[in-house]
Enzyme design. Structure first.
Site, PDB file in Angstrom:
ATOM      1  N   ARG A  27      -2.522  -8.379  -5.217  1.00 17.84           N
ATOM      2  CA  ARG A  27      -1.860  -7.061  -5.236  1.00 17.84           C
ATOM      3  C   ARG A  27      -2.866  -5.908  -5.274  1.00 17.84           C
ATOM      4  NH1 ARG A  27       3.794  -7.091  -6.787  1.00 17.84           N
ATOM      5  NH2 ARG A  27       4.558  -8.778  -5.504  1.00 17.84           N
ATOM      6  N   ARG A  31       0.369  -0.151  -6.103  1.00 15.19           N
ATOM      7  CA  ARG A  31       0.730   1.121  -6.740  1.00 15.19           C
ATOM      8  C   ARG A  31      -0.250   1.648  -7.772  1.00 15.19           C
ATOM      9  NH1 ARG A  31       6.432  -1.159  -8.194  1.00 15.19           N
ATOM     10  NH2 ARG A  31       5.023  -2.926  -8.235  1.00 15.19           N
ATOM     11  N   ARG A  40       2.900   5.759   0.190  1.00 12.45           N
ATOM     12  CA  ARG A  40       4.214   5.270  -0.196  1.00 12.45           C
ATOM     13  C   ARG A  40       5.210   6.412  -0.369  1.00 12.45           C
ATOM     14  NH1 ARG A  40       8.278   3.669  -1.678  1.00 12.45           N
ATOM     15  NH2 ARG A  40       8.826   1.964  -3.076  1.00 12.45           N
ATOM     16  N   ASP A  76       4.677  -8.683   2.647  1.00 11.55           N
ATOM     17  CA  ASP A  76       5.384  -9.300   1.523  1.00 11.55           C
ATOM     18  C   ASP A  76       5.790 -10.716   1.899  1.00 11.55           C
ATOM     19  OD1 ASP A  76       6.484  -8.269  -1.218  1.00 11.55           O
ATOM     20  OD2 ASP A  76       7.953  -9.686  -0.434  1.00 11.55           O
ATOM     21  N   TYR A 153      14.171 -16.871  -4.226  1.00  9.71           N
ATOM     22  CA  TYR A 153      14.662 -15.513  -3.933  1.00  9.71           C
ATOM     23  C   TYR A 153      15.895 -15.540  -3.040  1.00  9.71           C
ATOM     24  CZ  TYR A 153      10.587 -13.445  -6.137  1.00  9.71           C
ATOM     25  OH  TYR A 153       9.658 -13.057  -7.058  1.00  9.71           O
TER      26      TYR A 153
HETATM   27  O1  CP3 Z   1      -1.921  -8.700  -2.654  1.00  8.54           O
HETATM   28  C1  CP3 Z   1      -1.815  -7.722  -1.887  1.00  8.54           C
HETATM   29  O2  CP3 Z   1      -2.361  -6.632  -2.092  1.00  8.54           O
HETATM   30  C2  CP3 Z   1      -1.034  -7.912  -0.604  1.00  8.54           C
HETATM   31  C3  CP3 Z   1       0.313  -7.475  -0.655  1.00  8.54           C
HETATM   32  C4  CP3 Z   1       1.386  -8.293  -1.350  1.00  8.54           C
HETATM   33  C5  CP3 Z   1       2.597  -7.687  -1.774  1.00  8.54           C
HETATM   34  N1  CP3 Z   1       3.446  -8.664  -2.171  1.00  8.54           N
HETATM   35  C6  CP3 Z   1       2.857  -6.246  -1.741  1.00  8.54           C
HETATM   36  C7  CP3 Z   1       3.942  -5.693  -2.563  1.00  8.54           C
HETATM   37  C8  CP3 Z   1       1.503  -9.657  -1.590  1.00  8.54           C
HETATM   38  C9  CP3 Z   1       0.474 -10.757  -1.384  1.00  8.54           C
HETATM   39  C10 CP3 Z   1       2.819  -9.880  -2.088  1.00  8.54           C
HETATM   40  C11 CP3 Z   1       3.345 -11.227  -2.391  1.00  8.54           C
HETATM   41  C12 CP3 Z   1       4.615 -11.348  -3.109  1.00  8.54           C
HETATM   42  N2  CP3 Z   1       5.752 -10.612  -2.936  1.00  8.54           N
HETATM   43  C13 CP3 Z   1       4.891 -12.362  -4.051  1.00  8.54           C
HETATM   44  C14 CP3 Z   1       3.967 -13.465  -4.436  1.00  8.54           C
HETATM   45  C15 CP3 Z   1       2.914 -13.001  -5.351  1.00  8.54           C
HETATM   46  C16 CP3 Z   1       3.389 -12.641  -6.715  1.00  8.54           C
HETATM   47  O3  CP3 Z   1       3.243 -11.481  -7.090  1.00  8.54           O
HETATM   48  O4  CP3 Z   1       3.863 -13.553  -7.414  1.00  8.54           O
HETATM   49  C17 CP3 Z   1       6.216 -12.181  -4.492  1.00  8.54           C
HETATM   50  C18 CP3 Z   1       6.936 -13.001  -5.534  1.00  8.54           C
HETATM   51  C19 CP3 Z   1       6.753 -11.077  -3.774  1.00  8.54           C
HETATM   52  C20 CP3 Z   1       8.124 -10.521  -3.845  1.00  8.54           C
HETATM   53  C21 CP3 Z   1       8.104  -9.116  -4.319  1.00  8.54           C
HETATM   54  N3  CP3 Z   1       7.716  -8.033  -3.553  1.00  8.54           N
HETATM   55  C22 CP3 Z   1       8.454  -8.640  -5.590  1.00  8.54           C
HETATM   56  C23 CP3 Z   1       8.930  -9.507  -6.741  1.00  8.54           C
HETATM   57  C24 CP3 Z   1       8.273  -7.254  -5.561  1.00  8.54           C
HETATM   58  C25 CP3 Z   1       8.609  -6.272  -6.636  1.00  8.54           C
HETATM   59  C26 CP3 Z   1       7.698  -6.406  -7.771  1.00  8.54           C
HETATM   60  C27 CP3 Z   1       6.994  -5.123  -8.053  1.00  8.54           C
HETATM   61  O5  CP3 Z   1       5.793  -5.214  -8.356  1.00  8.54           O
HETATM   62  O6  CP3 Z   1       7.635  -4.081  -7.981  1.00  8.54           O
HETATM   63  C28 CP3 Z   1       7.773  -6.892  -4.288  1.00  8.54           C
HETATM   64  C29 CP3 Z   1       7.396  -5.544  -3.839  1.00  8.54           C
HETATM   65  C30 CP3 Z   1       5.950  -5.348  -3.493  1.00  8.54           C
HETATM   66  N4  CP3 Z   1       5.213  -6.197  -2.744  1.00  8.54           N
HETATM   67  C31 CP3 Z   1       5.145  -4.216  -3.839  1.00  8.54           C
HETATM   68  C32 CP3 Z   1       3.889  -4.422  -3.245  1.00  8.54           C
HETATM   69  C33 CP3 Z   1       2.709  -3.490  -3.246  1.00  8.54           C
HETATM   70  C34 CP3 Z   1       5.593  -3.002  -4.614  1.00  8.54           C
HETATM   71  C35 CP3 Z   1       6.443  -2.203  -3.680  1.00  8.54           C
HETATM   72  C36 CP3 Z   1       6.314  -0.719  -3.797  1.00  8.54           C
HETATM   73  O7  CP3 Z   1       5.310  -0.124  -3.328  1.00  8.54           O
HETATM   74  O8  CP3 Z   1       7.258  -0.122  -4.302  1.00  8.54           O
END
Ligand code: CP3
Length: 349
Positions: A27, A31, A40, A76, A153
């Protein structure tokens, strides 16, 4: 093909001798960076994922601002279920939601087989554009969720506390669960192959929810599909990283899944896992992400402990045990990255 200037990460994945330990964090494009929040503000999350210029821009931010040793494409894991036909919504503060989850055979039949070059072209375009803009500075990692983690999911309809719906499915209708896991495995195999074809130098499979299964169920509903996928990915020598979060048992078996690297969360003992499986795989991880809330002194102390736990020699990729949290100060991550860069040479003499 552009030569990669800093290929420490790729060499560590192959356990080749290197000068210092490479570091990137899950990640890292996210943010906690004001520069990410600025992008964003202009576009919602899925629009960012689907606009290659924006995805490339935020993918590069941690390379330019923090100095990590690898980039991970901004996207994602849930883009696959969306490409299979599910409606995906990202709710502010609540995370991802599938308003029509998959619970029945009929629901499952509605999931289509994907052609990533058409249905996920925007991701592949983001990969090629990012590669071009990286210009060989560091390797680019592509990724997907594991079939099991995607299934949770898709069946729950979003995040979950007890995973009741997906557990009901595996215990009451395992055949249905397996049919969806099969479909997902095919989709993930072609998707990761296409990402490599588009320029990804490595791929990571996130099994965020592998750890909610009992040992036997993990084998049956998660690991066997991950093995199949790794076997099916078309690659030359691009490493595969498998991150089975919360999985503590049968690690010898997990380490034999075909991955080059095993990602560990912060509850694992890096040194003990190395002693158990270090001849089979490189290890990635695993500092507690919340250590980054600590002082400079605490961050350095824990980072050194993490490196000491792995010990001497190649095969360690420094990372956090899970994603960096949105309210961490970027300066604290920079402290960590600089410290690992400057103090890891002692482990590679
Ligand atoms: O690692 C990186 O920088 C690459 C980008 C990346 C994102 N999601 C961006 C993201 C990666 C590798 C993921 C993988 C992901 N997405 C996983 C597996 C890794 C983990 O964290 O366990 C999962 C379970 C998801 C599903 C997902 N997407 C969730 C549960 C959420 C919300 C959680 C949160 O932090 O708000 C997202 C949204 C998401 N994916 C964001 C980002 C930067 C936040 C979205 C935003 O900008 O509002």
């Amino acid at each position: 093909m552009t030569q990669i200037k800093n290929d420490l990460f790729l060499r560590a994945c192959k356990k080749e001798k290197i000068e210092r330990t490479p570091i990137w964090v899950m990640r890292q494009a996210g943010r906690y960076l004001p520069e990410y929040r600025a992008v964003r503000e202009k576009a919602d999350f899925l629009t960012m994922c689907k606009t290659p210029e924006l995805a490339a821009e935020v993918t590069l931010q941690p390379i330019d601002l923090i100095g990590v040793d690898a980039a991970i494409i901004f996207s994602d894991i849930l883009v696959i279920p969306e490409a299979m036909g599910m409606t995906l919504e990202m709710h502010e503060g609540r995370g991802p939601v599938f308003p029509s989850p998959i619970r029945t055979e009929n629901d499952a039949n509605s999931l289509k087989n994907i052609d990533p070059t058409k249905d996920l072209k925007y991701v592949l375009d983001a990969v090629s554009l990012t590669k071009k803009e990286l210009n060989g500075r560091v390797p680019l990692i592509g990724f997907s969720g594991s079939p099991w983690t995607l299934l949770t999911y898709m069946v729950e309809g979003g995040g979950s506390k007890n995973f009741s719906n997906v557990k009901k499915m595996i215990f009451n209708n395992p055949k249905l669960a397996h049919s969806i896991l099969e479909k997902l495995s095919s989709a993930i195999s072609v998707y990761l192959s296409a990402k490599i074809e588009a320029g990804a130098n490595a791929v990571q499979i996130f099994d965020t929810w592998g750890g909610i299964l009992s040992q036997d169920d993990y084998q049956e509903f998660s690991l066997q599909y991950v093995e199949k996928i790794i076997d099916n990915i078309k690659r030359v020598n691009e490493p595969v990283i498998y991150f089975p979060k919360g999985v503590h048992s049968n690690l010898e078996k997990v380490a034999s899944c075909g991955a080059d690297v095993l990602g560990l969360d912060w509850t694992m003992d890096l040194g003990k896992v190395r002693a158990l499986v270090g001849d089979k795989v490189a290890l990635q991880g695993n500092m507690d992400p919340t250590v980054l809330y600590g002082s400079e002194e605490v961050i350095k102390d824990r980072a050194l402990k993490t490196m000491k736990s792995y010990g001497n020699g190649s095969g360690h990729i420094f990372n956090l045990g899970h994603g960096i949290l949105p309210d961490v100060a970027p300066a604290n991550l920079k402290t960590l990255v600089n410290f690992v860069k400057e103090n890891s040479t002692q482990f590679h003499k």
